[in-house]
Design a protein around this motif. Structure first.
Motif, PDB file in Angstrom:
ATOM      1  N   SER A  70      33.337  35.789  42.027  1.00 38.26           N
ATOM      2  CA  SER A  70      34.698  34.899  42.559  1.00 38.26           C
ATOM      3  C   SER A  70      35.169  33.825  41.581  1.00 38.26           C
ATOM      4  O   SER A  70      34.074  32.981  41.442  1.00 38.26           O
ATOM      5  CB  SER A  70      34.561  34.670  44.023  1.00 38.26           C
ATOM      6  N   ALA A  73      36.959  33.975  35.076  1.00 36.95           N
ATOM      7  CA  ALA A  73      38.001  34.825  34.578  1.00 36.95           C
ATOM      8  C   ALA A  73      37.420  34.833  33.037  1.00 36.95           C
ATOM      9  O   ALA A  73      36.895  34.253  32.672  1.00 36.95           O
ATOM     10  CB  ALA A  73      39.440  34.092  34.717  1.00 36.95           C
ATOM     11  N   TYR A 106      40.529  43.457  39.590  1.00 34.93           N
ATOM     12  CA  TYR A 106      41.064  42.591  38.522  1.00 34.93           C
ATOM     13  C   TYR A 106      42.349  42.247  38.510  1.00 34.93           C
ATOM     14  O   TYR A 106      43.271  43.119  39.125  1.00 34.93           O
ATOM     15  CB  TYR A 106      40.818  43.256  37.101  1.00 34.93           C
ATOM     16  N   TYR A 148      40.989  37.665  35.823  1.00 33.18           N
ATOM     17  CA  TYR A 148      40.277  37.473  36.816  1.00 33.18           C
ATOM     18  C   TYR A 148      39.377  38.331  37.441  1.00 33.18           C
ATOM     19  O   TYR A 148      39.778  39.692  37.361  1.00 33.18           O
ATOM     20  CB  TYR A 148      41.034  36.772  38.146  1.00 33.18           C
ATOM     21  N   GLY A 196      43.329  36.376  41.734  1.00 35.82           N
ATOM     22  CA  GLY A 196      43.869  35.101  40.893  1.00 35.82           C
ATOM     23  C   GLY A 196      44.459  34.196  41.720  1.00 35.82           C
ATOM     24  O   GLY A 196      45.073  33.264  41.394  1.00 35.82           O
ATOM     25  N   ALA A 201      41.656  28.838  41.833  1.00 37.80           N
ATOM     26  CA  ALA A 201      42.478  29.515  40.751  1.00 37.80           C
ATOM     27  C   ALA A 201      43.824  29.001  40.572  1.00 37.80           C
ATOM     28  O   ALA A 201      44.375  28.831  39.350  1.00 37.80           O
ATOM     29  CB  ALA A 201      42.235  31.092  40.927  1.00 37.80           C
TER      30      ALA A 201
END
Length: 360
Positions: A70, A73, A106, A148, A196, A201
């Motif tokens: 988590s 990226a 993703y 991500y 994301g 993020a």
């Protein structure tokens, strides 16, 4: 039967072609590109957030969570018209209140006019060796990408596929500084729709500052061993979502030792604590309302002491609720909109604090 099978294969090929997916790909291990948002850069598995051999004390559940990717990226550029992904999962998770796009999928952003614009998201099938066809029919020009990784799974290999003959190469880290964000399921990203959309993020994309997420769902309770990780991390600032999980008694017992343990490694580094957010499940349940009120009051009283007792300590209040109280996913966690409100509510206070330390 042979004619039917041939027809199915032909139809699948036509569908793939219509979506811009070539049948021939070259694969690049994601860790050979640029990993961003990673708290500990030297883990044996590049997609782990903490080296659990080096750092001890975690429960089995916490041990599993800090190995989840988590907040991490991959930054790269490519002129491929399509991108596919093949993953070897050590653990592949799906949660009832969080989509597969977030837990084991993703989320792709592409830079356009200087900003990160969402491009595609998806989750790979559970079958070993399956391929996630993430995006196709792009124009073939060079694009800077930010991919991500899954928030609630552990990966042993992530291979990014680009069309044969296309360029794929790392780019420099698009974000500045290194800011640790330790926290609960809120920081981990539970109930988001895609990877994301965690508030760290979103903050990275909106501020240009690199947030290094260490969210551990249900397990961030001001423990000494989490403070030990932060004490050794190479960071410019530390943000803590530390009052969402612990009980009032745990807060009273642990807060000051937690700060002092971090200070062993970071004597002057700013530590910015966040209060917990309003949980919508307290709207009509009196037991939850009284418990949450006690937690909030305890955190406020302890932080009033901490602000006097220690230097370079700060306290801010996130808000993930709109005026209609419609942002909750499950009564505890916000959905995407709530996390966007959270990120926006702390953006300006964070920037004001960080500027005092030359972090811009």
């Amino acid at each position: 039967m042979k004619m039917i099978a041939t027809t199915i294969v032909l139809l699948l090929s036509l569908i793939a072609a219509a979506n811009g997916f070539s049948q021939e790909y070259s694969y690049t291990e994601a860790s050979d590109l640029t990993l961003v948002g990673k708290l500990m850069p030297d883990t044996p598995n590049p997609y782990h957030r903490v080296d659990t051999v080096r750092f001890k004390g975690f429960t089995p559940g916490e041990n599993a969570q800090v190995r989840m990717s988590s907040g991490i990226a991959v930054a790269f550029r490519t002129d491929s018209k399509s991108i596919v992904i093949q993953t070897d999962f050590a653990v592949r998770n799906i949660r009832p209140n969080t989509t597969a796009f977030a837990t084991c999928g993703y989320d792709l952003y592409i830079r356009k006019d200087g900003k990160w614009l969402w491009a595609a998201a998806g989750a790979q099938d559970a079958q070993k060796g399956s391929v996630l066809r993430l995006i196709g029919a792009m124009d073939g020009s060079m694009h800077e990408c930010l991919l991500y990784l899954p928030i609630y799974s552990e990966e042993s290999s992530i291979r990014i596929g680009t069309e044969k003959g296309a360029v794929i190469e790392p780019i420099g880290n698009p974000f500045r500084h290194r800011i640790a964000v330790l926290g609960s399921s809120y920081t981990h990203g539970i109930s988001i729709s895609r990877a994301g959309m965690t508030y760290p993020a979103q903050l990275s994309r909106s501020t240009g500052l690199q947030m290094l997420s260490l969210g551990c769902s249900g397990n961030c309770k001001l423990q000494d061993y989490f403070a030990a990780v932060l004490a050794e991390a190479d960071v410019d600032a530390i943000i803590v979502d530390g009052f969402s999980n612990p009980s009032p008694d745990q807060m009273r017992q642990r807060l000051f030792p937690f700060i002092e343990r971090i200070r062993e490694g970071h004597p002057e580094t700013p530590i910015i604590f966040q209060s917990t957010i309003y949980r919508e499940n307290r709207n009509f349940m009196t037991d939850k309302d009284s418990y949450e009120a006690e937690k909030m009051a305890t955190a406020d009283s302890l932080m009033a002491i901490a602000l006097r007792k220690y230097d370079n300590i700060h306290y801010i209040r996130p808000d993930a609720t709109d005026r209609n109280h419609e942002t909750s996913q499950d009564g505890i966690h916000p959905g995407d909109h709530g996390y966007t409100l959270w990120a926006e509510s702390i953006r300006k206070p964070l920037l004001r604090i960080l500027r005092k330390y030359g972090i811009r």
